[in-house]
Design a protein around this motif. Structure first.
Motif, PDB file in Angstrom:
ATOM      1  N   ASP A  47       0.815  -1.212   0.000  1.00 24.97           N
ATOM      2  CA  ASP A  47       0.000   0.000   0.000  1.00 24.97           C
ATOM      3  C   ASP A  47       0.850   1.263   0.000  1.00 24.97           C
ATOM      4  O   ASP A  47       0.491   2.275  -0.615  1.00 24.97           O
ATOM      5  N   GLY A  50       2.351   1.656  -3.464  1.00 27.86           N
ATOM      6  CA  GLY A  50       1.309   2.154  -4.345  1.00 27.86           C
ATOM      7  C   GLY A  50       1.156   3.664  -4.246  1.00 27.86           C
ATOM      8  O   GLY A  50       0.942   4.352  -5.249  1.00 27.86           O
ATOM      9  N   GLU A  53       4.251   5.434  -5.834  1.00 26.07           N
ATOM     10  CA  GLU A  53       4.253   5.405  -7.292  1.00 26.07           C
ATOM     11  C   GLU A  53       3.430   6.539  -7.903  1.00 26.07           C
ATOM     12  O   GLU A  53       3.540   6.803  -9.103  1.00 26.07           O
ATOM     13  N   LYS A  54       2.625   7.207  -7.087  1.00 21.39           N
ATOM     14  CA  LYS A  54       1.875   8.359  -7.583  1.00 21.39           C
ATOM     15  C   LYS A  54       2.753   9.604  -7.667  1.00 21.39           C
ATOM     16  O   LYS A  54       2.401  10.582  -8.326  1.00 21.39           O
TER      17      LYS A  54
END
Length: 210
Positions: A47, A50, A53-54
């Motif tokens: 999480d 994730g 990665e933005k």
């Protein structure tokens, strides 16, 4: 199954350095200290990766890995794509594991990356026992599960482990202290005067694994 308290980590490698560090979701360590040659691997739970990665992207020298540090799977991705020497950085990470898990991480690093350096922070019993009263820790769900009164004790876990350096926030080397912004120097001076058990029990250490 990844553990919520797993350390984040980054590995960098080049002809002179391979290092693993612990990035928080918005950590910019790579942007701040990369030497233009090192190979970085950033390890964190799925999480968190994730979310990272933005804001960040992989590159030829930077790879994000979604896994728990207690799992062996991430080593298979790091070892073939990097070379000695290795530097692992575990920041605000290992104290949130139970001691058997911390020992597991030490064993994993020593077995798969012998001779590597491990930079880590540890909490003493004074810090550990006052989590509920801490101005920041008391406001989060995660709790420390492991404390270390003396990093020298970690050398008993694997024969040949060496403590290269170990400092509290109030005993930083003068050359390092001089590089800090003035406001941080003043904060360290104030901490030294108060001699708080939380501050004196929190240590930043560098170990060389066998």
């Amino acid at each position: 199954m990844p553990k919520r308290s797993s350390p984040r980590s980054t590995t960098t490698s080049d002809a002179s350095t391979n290092s693993r560090a612990s990035p928080a979701p918005y950590c910019t360590r790579y942007e701040r200290v990369d030497n233009g040659r090192a190979r970085w691997f950033e390890l964190d739970l799925p999480d968190v990766i994730g979310l990272r990665e933005k804001f960040f992207t992989d590159s030829p020298r930077r790879t994000m890995i979604a896994a728990s540090v207690t799992e062996e799977t991430w080593t298979a991705e790091v070892a073939p794509h990097s070379s000695e020497p290795y530097l692992f950085v575990a920041e605000a990470a290992l104290p949130y594991l139970h001691e058997p898990e911390v020992r597991q991480v030490f064993g994993l690093l020593a077995d798969r990356f012998p001779g590597s350096l491990l930079a880590l922070d540890t909490a003493g019993p004074g810090f550990f026992d006052t989590q509920e009263q801490h101005d920041a820790l008391s406001k989060v769900e995660a709790r420390m599960r492991w404390y270390c009164p003396d990093p020298a004790d970690l050398t008993d876990w694997h024969p040949g482990t060496e403590v290269v350096a170990s400092h509290t926030l109030t005993s930083l080397p003068d050359p390092l202290l001089a590089e800090l912004p003035a406001v941080h120097q003043q904060m360290m001076s104030a901490l030294a005067e108060q001699r708080l058990p939380q501050a004196e029990g929190y240590r930043l250490s560098l170990l060389r694994l066998p």
